[in-house]
Design a protein around this motif. Structure first.
Motif, PDB file in Angstrom:
ATOM      1  N   VAL A   8       0.838  -1.196   0.000  1.00 43.41           N
ATOM      2  CA  VAL A   8       0.000   0.000   0.000  1.00 43.41           C
ATOM      3  C   VAL A   8       0.874   1.248   0.000  1.00 43.41           C
ATOM      4  CG1 VAL A   8      -1.629   1.354   1.336  1.00 43.41           C
ATOM      5  CG2 VAL A   8      -1.987  -1.093   1.051  1.00 43.41           C
ATOM      6  N   HIS A   9       1.919   1.232   0.834  1.00 40.85           N
ATOM      7  CA  HIS A   9       2.816   2.384   0.910  1.00 40.85           C
ATOM      8  C   HIS A   9       3.558   2.574  -0.410  1.00 40.85           C
ATOM      9  CE1 HIS A   9       2.972   2.027   5.573  1.00 40.85           C
ATOM     10  NE2 HIS A   9       1.855   2.579   5.125  1.00 40.85           N
ATOM     11  N   VAL A  10       3.979   1.443  -1.033  1.00 40.50           N
ATOM     12  CA  VAL A  10       4.653   1.540  -2.328  1.00 40.50           C
ATOM     13  C   VAL A  10       3.721   2.117  -3.369  1.00 40.50           C
ATOM     14  CG1 VAL A  10       5.667   0.190  -4.193  1.00 40.50           C
ATOM     15  CG2 VAL A  10       6.285  -0.306  -1.819  1.00 40.50           C
ATOM     16  N   GLU A  11       2.444   1.678  -3.326  1.00 46.02           N
ATOM     17  CA  GLU A  11       1.453   2.172  -4.271  1.00 46.02           C
ATOM     18  C   GLU A  11       1.273   3.678  -4.120  1.00 46.02           C
ATOM     19  OE1 GLU A  11      -3.181   1.443  -5.594  1.00 46.02           O
ATOM     20  OE2 GLU A  11      -2.384   0.482  -3.797  1.00 46.02           O
ATOM     21  N   ILE A  12       1.199   4.139  -2.866  1.00 46.67           N
ATOM     22  CA  ILE A  12       1.073   5.574  -2.634  1.00 46.67           C
ATOM     23  C   ILE A  12       2.259   6.306  -3.210  1.00 46.67           C
ATOM     24  CG2 ILE A  12       0.955   7.337  -0.833  1.00 46.67           C
ATOM     25  CD1 ILE A  12      -0.459   5.330   0.916  1.00 46.67           C
ATOM     26  N   TYR A  13       3.445   5.727  -3.054  1.00 42.16           N
ATOM     27  CA  TYR A  13       4.663   6.370  -3.551  1.00 42.16           C
ATOM     28  C   TYR A  13       4.588   6.565  -5.055  1.00 42.16           C
ATOM     29  CZ  TYR A  13       9.581   7.067  -4.682  1.00 42.16           C
ATOM     30  OH  TYR A  13      10.746   7.559  -5.179  1.00 42.16           O
ATOM     31  N   PHE A  14       4.179   5.497  -5.772  1.00 37.44           N
ATOM     32  CA  PHE A  14       4.110   5.606  -7.218  1.00 37.44           C
ATOM     33  C   PHE A  14       2.968   6.512  -7.664  1.00 37.44           C
ATOM     34  CE2 PHE A  14       6.773   1.773  -7.178  1.00 37.44           C
ATOM     35  CZ  PHE A  14       7.723   2.143  -8.127  1.00 37.44           C
ATOM     36  N   ALA A 204     -11.375   2.715  -1.511  1.00 35.65           N
ATOM     37  CA  ALA A 204     -10.809   3.996  -1.926  1.00 35.65           C
ATOM     38  C   ALA A 204      -9.711   4.412  -0.973  1.00 35.65           C
ATOM     39  CB  ALA A 204     -11.893   5.068  -1.985  1.00 35.65           C
ATOM     40  N   LEU A 205      -8.633   4.925  -1.555  1.00 35.10           N
ATOM     41  CA  LEU A 205      -7.503   5.439  -0.800  1.00 35.10           C
ATOM     42  C   LEU A 205      -7.135   6.796  -1.364  1.00 35.10           C
ATOM     43  CD1 LEU A 205      -5.037   5.187   1.141  1.00 35.10           C
ATOM     44  CD2 LEU A 205      -3.836   4.057  -0.740  1.00 35.10           C
ATOM     45  N   THR A 206      -7.107   7.803  -0.552  1.00 32.52           N
ATOM     46  CA  THR A 206      -6.742   9.137  -1.023  1.00 32.52           C
ATOM     47  C   THR A 206      -5.236   9.301  -1.018  1.00 32.52           C
ATOM     48  OG1 THR A 206      -6.896  10.052   1.212  1.00 32.52           O
ATOM     49  CG2 THR A 206      -8.865  10.169  -0.150  1.00 32.52           C
ATOM     50  N   ASP A 229      -8.067  -4.054   7.635  1.00 33.24           N
ATOM     51  CA  ASP A 229      -7.338  -2.811   7.316  1.00 33.24           C
ATOM     52  C   ASP A 229      -6.507  -2.369   8.515  1.00 33.24           C
ATOM     53  OD1 ASP A 229      -6.544  -0.615   5.828  1.00 33.24           O
ATOM     54  OD2 ASP A 229      -8.204   0.610   6.539  1.00 33.24           O
ATOM     55  N   LYS A 230      -5.487  -3.136   8.838  1.00 29.14           N
ATOM     56  CA  LYS A 230      -4.633  -2.779   9.958  1.00 29.14           C
ATOM     57  C   LYS A 230      -3.842  -1.519   9.620  1.00 29.14           C
ATOM     58  CE  LYS A 230      -5.770  -6.283  12.490  1.00 29.14           C
ATOM     59  NZ  LYS A 230      -6.574  -6.089  13.717  1.00 29.14           N
ATOM     60  N   GLY A 231      -3.903  -0.560  10.509  1.00 27.37           N
ATOM     61  CA  GLY A 231      -3.210   0.700  10.277  1.00 27.37           C
ATOM     62  C   GLY A 231      -4.041   1.725   9.552  1.00 27.37           C
ATOM     63  N   GLY A 232      -5.266   1.356   9.154  1.00 28.83           N
ATOM     64  CA  GLY A 232      -6.142   2.326   8.510  1.00 28.83           C
ATOM     65  C   GLY A 232      -5.593   2.829   7.189  1.00 28.83           C
ATOM     66  N   SER A 233      -5.134   1.903   6.313  1.00 27.36           N
ATOM     67  CA  SER A 233      -4.507   2.317   5.057  1.00 27.36           C
ATOM     68  C   SER A 233      -5.523   2.775   4.014  1.00 27.36           C
ATOM     69  CB  SER A 233      -3.659   1.172   4.486  1.00 27.36           C
ATOM     70  OG  SER A 233      -4.455   0.018   4.293  1.00 27.36           O
ATOM     71  N   THR A 234      -6.771   2.355   4.128  1.00 29.74           N
ATOM     72  CA  THR A 234      -7.806   2.803   3.199  1.00 29.74           C
ATOM     73  C   THR A 234      -8.744   3.779   3.899  1.00 29.74           C
ATOM     74  OG1 THR A 234      -9.227   0.936   3.759  1.00 29.74           O
ATOM     75  CG2 THR A 234      -7.729   0.645   1.896  1.00 29.74           C
ATOM     76  N   LEU A 297     -16.646   0.161   5.921  1.00 33.66           N
ATOM     77  CA  LEU A 297     -15.564   0.451   6.860  1.00 33.66           C
ATOM     78  C   LEU A 297     -15.050   1.858   6.549  1.00 33.66           C
ATOM     79  CD1 LEU A 297     -13.668  -0.677   9.109  1.00 33.66           C
ATOM     80  CD2 LEU A 297     -12.087  -1.287   7.262  1.00 33.66           C
ATOM     81  N   PHE A 298     -15.209   2.754   7.496  1.00 33.74           N
ATOM     82  CA  PHE A 298     -14.778   4.133   7.329  1.00 33.74           C
ATOM     83  C   PHE A 298     -13.559   4.397   8.205  1.00 33.74           C
ATOM     84  CE2 PHE A 298     -19.195   4.252   6.082  1.00 33.74           C
ATOM     85  CZ  PHE A 298     -19.225   5.148   5.027  1.00 33.74           C
ATOM     86  N   LYS A 299     -12.591   5.055   7.659  1.00 32.43           N
ATOM     87  CA  LYS A 299     -11.419   5.458   8.443  1.00 32.43           C
ATOM     88  C   LYS A 299     -11.804   6.614   9.357  1.00 32.43           C
ATOM     89  CE  LYS A 299      -6.581   6.875   7.868  1.00 32.43           C
ATOM     90  NZ  LYS A 299      -5.527   7.191   6.859  1.00 32.43           N
ATOM     91  N   PRO A 300     -11.513   6.517  10.656  1.00 36.83           N
ATOM     92  CA  PRO A 300     -11.888   7.608  11.567  1.00 36.83           C
ATOM     93  C   PRO A 300     -11.217   8.922  11.176  1.00 36.83           C
ATOM     94  CG  PRO A 300     -11.236   5.637  12.788  1.00 36.83           C
ATOM     95  CD  PRO A 300     -10.864   5.401  11.356  1.00 36.83           C
ATOM     96  N   THR A 301     -11.968   9.987  11.274  1.00 33.76           N
ATOM     97  CA  THR A 301     -11.420  11.313  10.993  1.00 33.76           C
ATOM     98  C   THR A 301     -10.430  11.704  12.086  1.00 33.76           C
ATOM     99  OG1 THR A 301     -13.481  11.954   9.915  1.00 33.76           O
ATOM    100  CG2 THR A 301     -12.011  13.734  10.602  1.00 33.76           C
ATOM    101  N   ALA A 302      -9.327  12.262  11.681  1.00 30.07           N
ATOM    102  CA  ALA A 302      -8.326  12.732  12.647  1.00 30.07           C
ATOM    103  C   ALA A 302      -8.607  14.197  12.966  1.00 30.07           C
ATOM    104  CB  ALA A 302      -6.926  12.571  12.078  1.00 30.07           C
TER     105      ALA A 302
END
Length: 719
Positions: A8-14, A204-206, A229-234, A297-302
């Motif tokens: 996931v992190h590699v994908e974000i990088y590209f 979806a991943l922003t 989704d460990k770490g909330g990557s999506t 599954l929604f990622k909690p707002t920070a």
């Protein structure tokens, strides 16, 4: 799991590095670096307007990233002109769609009427029978831009409601193979699902900017489970489990997803976003099918300086024009995501309520406790001494100094015993199981009473301390200016009325303006029973009562007190330097006299104002420690300067020491007794040791002390 996260992190990088069209000049227009799939706007503007003259889309059709052919705006066009042309002569829809897109490229500058018109144009374009991929992309881009607009009106609310319904229907049909359109704030996905599929998953991943990117959208057409989704990557996942009835007819089914980056098109009347947060909204549509099982599954707002208090799984009710919990329930929650279940398809969201986190500065805690404890003892002794010796001292009544000490003593006691809110909630709250619509994204406990009472008393007695300090300074000025040994006859009555009445007026105004039972944090803090000062982001807020209910009135008092101290110091320095045996001793007394006045006037609180404007971290630390030490020990300082150093205390201490010495060495009893007797014939004046001595009146001294001299008068510091 580590490998999945790593990918996931590699994908974000590209996504960030590879998927951009570099800035270029095409057909005479300059376009900036742009994400693939997004539209760029030319640096060239229409005449003196701020609207770009052309737009181009970053494409990846040939395997290499490059801008498509630019579309030029007819600069004389307005949104009203475009709307009229679509209705009367819908010939060149693409030109009209792109013109609308360019005219809305700066949404923060759009008026409410322009937003309404643009929404109506986009709605017409998406419903057109002649729609093409380019027209659809331009319309979706326009809608994405409108999600950043700031203005809002009732007429616009109806227009965007129709627009969201149109987007749902548009996502169900694959018009001219338009299966996916990704813009910064909006994603429209159309999918054909095989008849034997058990379910479909949309993820979806922003990107790092918080916007949607094409490589961040993923669809799995044969799954019925959410991805762990460990770490909330999506940012959001949605899974639709198909009922058995869909497998019976052996036909493919069209499913549409619409993902909104914020909830601007879904303004709620029941839920208030008081802290300025926004919510991701996802729409899933399978037509008129019953028995659906939809999990999300929604990622909690920070939210800075806040933690999740509760949440609700909701869907948009077009009849109510508001969020509803009907048909939805909570599944579970964790730091990785908030899971919801619903039995129907529409626009879904999670409404989150947050509670502020409270941080404590433990480093200065012990300094505060020790300093306040010593001040309580010192102030108590000073009050007792001033009252007990008021007749033996040949000075004015002690009402001013005693009032200062009383206010400061009560404030310090309240601060030590009651400033900590006994009802504050530091532990993370337990999320409620019931799926109840929260009223706001900020949770505030109703006032329980005691903490607000303590805050009111703290404000009153600290303001009272500064008020009496100012009256003390006024008294000093009058005595020096008019060469008086006593204050005017009506001065005491006025000081009592002002000293105890003015703080009450300020506190009453502060409560009336800022306090509400259902929102006590408008007046006070939650972690401490003291005036509210910071906004939810932890920044100092000038609208809160700490500023205008305390800092402003105290600032005026401190300015006045500082001027009076300077006046006193200058006047004192004009006295004859040969009053004592040495010039050094005289200067020492002058310094101690001015220092004593500075202490009783509370000028150490000036450091608190410097803390508000200090940016340097080292200087801030030094000022913070100095402020803490000086203010918490102010009562001790007053005791030392106004009680311990007075002649009467020194005489009593000397007598006590001599008595101890006489008891210990009987042969020396007569000598010490004679020494004491020798000095007992002198007239003792029970005044401060550090006050400046003034010369006896004579022809030589009276001339130099004309017009405001204090010759032959008692020092004005002695009250």
């Amino acid at each position: 799991m580590f490998a999945v996260t790593h990918l996931v992190h590699v994908e974000i990088y590209f996504i960030l590095i590879e998927n951009f069209c570099n800035s270029t000049i095409k057909d005479g227009f300059s376009f900036p670096r742009t994400m693939v799939g997004w539209s760029a706007y030319s640096e060239e503007l229409c005449d003196e307007k701020t609207t770009s003259e052309a737009s181009a889309r970053c494409l990846n059709d040939t395997g290499s990233l490059m801008f498509g052919s630019p579309h030029k705006l007819q600069c004389e066009f307005t949104l009203i002109d475009i709307q009229e042309n679509i209705s009367s002569s819908p010939g060149d829809l693409l030109q009209l769609a792109v013109s609308t897109q360019i005219l809305t490229s700066q949404p923060e500058q759009l008026s409410a009427d322009n937003i309404t018109t643009a929404a109506q144009i986009a709605n017409t374009l998406l419903q057109s029978a002649n729609i093409t991929e380019d027209i659809a992309v331009a319309a979706v881009t326009t809608i994405s831009q409108l999600l950043n607009a700031s203005e809002e009106s009732t007429q616009e609310r109806d227009a965007v409601q129709n627009l969201t319904e149109t987007l749902e229907m548009f996502s169900l049909d694959q018009h001219n193979n338009v299966s996916l359109v990704v813009q910064p704030n909006l994603v429209v996905q159309s999918v054909q699902v095989p008849s034997d599929s058990v379910g479909i998953q949309f993820t979806a991943l922003t990107g790092s900017s918080g916007n949607f990117v094409a490589n961040g959208i993923n669809v799995n057409t044969n799954t019925s489970e959410l991805i762990a989704d460990k770490g909330g990557s999506t940012d959001v996942q949605i899974v639709m489990k198909f009922p058995p009835v869909l497998h019976s007819n052996n036909t493919n089914h069209s499913i549409g997803f619409v993902l909104y980056q914020n909830d601007r098109f879904f303004r709620s009347r029941a839920f208030s976003a008081s802290s300025g947060t926004s919510r991701t909204v996802i729409s899933a549509n399978l037509g008129q099918v019953s028995g659906l099982h939809v999990e999300m599954l929604f990622k909690p707002t920070a939210v800075p300086n806040a933690s999740l208090y509760d949440f609700a799984c909701v869907s948009w009710n077009y009849t109510l024009k508001d969020w509803s919990t009907y048909g939805c329930s909570k599944v579970n929650h964790s730091e990785d995501g908030l899971r919801c279940f619903c039995n129907h398809t529409t626009n879904f969201a999670v409404l989150m309520s947050f509670r502020r986190d409270f941080k404590y500065a433990e480093a200065l805690n012990w300094i505060t406790i020790l300093g306040c404890s010593m001040s309580i003892i010192g102030l108590s002794l000073t009050i007792t001494f001033q009252i007990a010796t008021r007749k033996s001292r040949k000075t004015n009544p002690t009402v001013l100094l005693v009032s200062v000490c009383v206010c400061l003593l009560i404030f310090t006691l309240l601060f030590m015993l009651g400033v900590d809110n006994p009802h504050k909630q530091l532990d993370k709250p337990e999320i409620l199981e019931d799926n109840v619509l929260p009223l706001s994204d900020t949770h505030t406990e109703r006032d329980r009473g005691p903490c607000t009472v303590v805050a009111v008393l703290l404000q009153y007695f600290l303001l009272g301390t500064f008020t009496w300090n100012t009256l003390y300074a006024t008294h000093v000025f009058l005595m020096i200016r008019n060469s008086l040994a006593t204050s005017p006859s009506d001065f005491t009555a006025y000081t009592v009325a002002i000293g105890w009445g003015l703080p009450a007026v300020v506190v009453a105004l502060t409560l009336g303006i800022s306090y509400r039972v259902d929102d006590p944090l408008g007046y006070r803090q939650e972690e401490f029973c003291w005036l509210a000062a910071l906004d939810p982001k932890g920044n100092f807020d000038f609208k809160l009562p700490m500023f205008w209910g305390f800092l402003i009135p105290v600032a005026f008092m401190l300015i006045f007190n500082t001027v009076m101290l300077i006046y006193f110091a200058v006047t004192t320095c004009k006295t004859n330097p040969h009053l004592t045996s040495t010039r050094h001793t005289s200067m020492k007394k002058k310094f101690l006299s001015s220092f004593s006045l500075a202490v009783v006037l509370g000028l150490s609180w000036i450091l608190g104002y410097l803390l508000l404007i200090t940016q340097n971290e080292t200087m801030y630390t030094i000022l913070n420690i100095s402020f803490c030490v000086l203010t918490t020990t102010q009562g001790l300082q007053i005791f030392i300067l106004f009680t311990a150093r007075t002649a009467i205390v020194k005489k009593k201490m000397s007598s006590a020491m001599n008595s101890v010495s006489s008891a210990g060495i009987p042969l020396h009893t007569r000598k010490f007794s004679l020494w004491r007797g020798k000095h007992s014939d002198q007239v003792e004046s029970y005044t401060q040791q550090d006050t400046v001595s003034f010369p006896p009146c004579s022809s030589q001294t009276s001339n130099s002390w004309a017009a405001g001299s204090t010759c032959c008068k008692t020092s004005p510091l002695v009250l």
